[in-house]
Motif scaffolding. Structure first.
Motif: not given
Length: 164
Positions: A89-90, A99-102, A104-110
Motif C-alpha cells: 500500500l505504498d 509516504n511518511p515512512g520513507r 523518516i527512513g531517509a532522515l535516518q540515513k542522513a
C-alpha cells in the motif's frame, strides 16, 4: 503423549500470547525500546510453533469449527485478512502523496551535517544537544540510524532534537 502435551501446550500458548500482545500494544504506541521489538518478533515466531502444537493436539475439535458457518467464516476471514497484509500500500507508487515512512527512513540515513542544513542550527549545536540528551556517541558525521539501532522511539527523539 497427547495428554502430556496438553499440560504445557495451553499454558505456553497463553504465555506467548500475553507477551506478544503486550509488546504489540507497546510498539503500537511507539513507547517500546529495541527489547520490546525483539521480544515481539521472536515470541511471535514461538507462538506460531506453539499454535501448531495446539492445533495438532486439538485436531478433531479444530475441524469441527469448519462445520459451523460462524466458525468457518471467522477462520476464512482471518486467513483473508492475513493475506491482505502482504498487499503493498505504498502511497508513493499509487500516486497518493508522500509516504511518511520513507521520509523518516531517509532522515535516518542522513548524517547530522545534512540534518543541520534543514534547520537554523549548526551541526555542532545539534551534536551538543544530542549529547546532552544522552546520545554520547553523536558526532557531525553520525547518522540517526547509528544512534538509535532502529528503535522507533529513539529515532523520533533524535529527529525531534535535531529538527526542533
Amino acid at each position: 503423549m497427547t495428554l502430556a502435551m496438553r499440560k504445557w501446550a495451553t499454558p505456553l500458548t497463553a504465555a506467548t500470547f500475553i507477551i506478544t500482545g503486550v509488546t504489540g500494544i507497546v510498539l503500537f504506541f511507539h513507547s517500546g525500546g529495541i527489547l520490546s521489538r525483539v521480544a515481539h518478533e521472536w515470541i511471535g515466531m514461538a507462538i506460531m510453533v506453539v499454535f501448531l502444537f495446539h492445533i495438532a493436539i486439538n485436531w478433531r475439535p479444530f475441524l469441527a469449527y469448519f462445520k459451523k458457518p460462524v466458525g468457518a467464516t471467522i477462520m476464512v476471514l482471518g486467513v483473508v485478512l492475513t493475506a491482505a497484509t502482504f498487499v503493498p500500500l505504498d502511497q508513493a507508487q499509487s500516486g497518493g502523496g508522500m509516504n511518511p515512512g520513507r521520509l523518516i527512513g531517509a532522515l535516518q540515513k542522513a548524517p547530522i551535517t545534512a540534518l543541520a542544513t534543514m534547520t537554523d542550527k549548526t551541526a555542532d549545536t545539534i551534536v551538543t544537544d544530542l549529547q546532552a540528551a544522552g546520545f554520547a556517541n553523536a558526532t557531525t558525521e553520525t547518522t540517526v540510524a547509528d544512534l538509535t539501532q532502529g528503535d522507533r522511539g529513539q529515532i523520533m527523539a533524535v529527529l525531534g532534537i535535531a529538527l526542533n
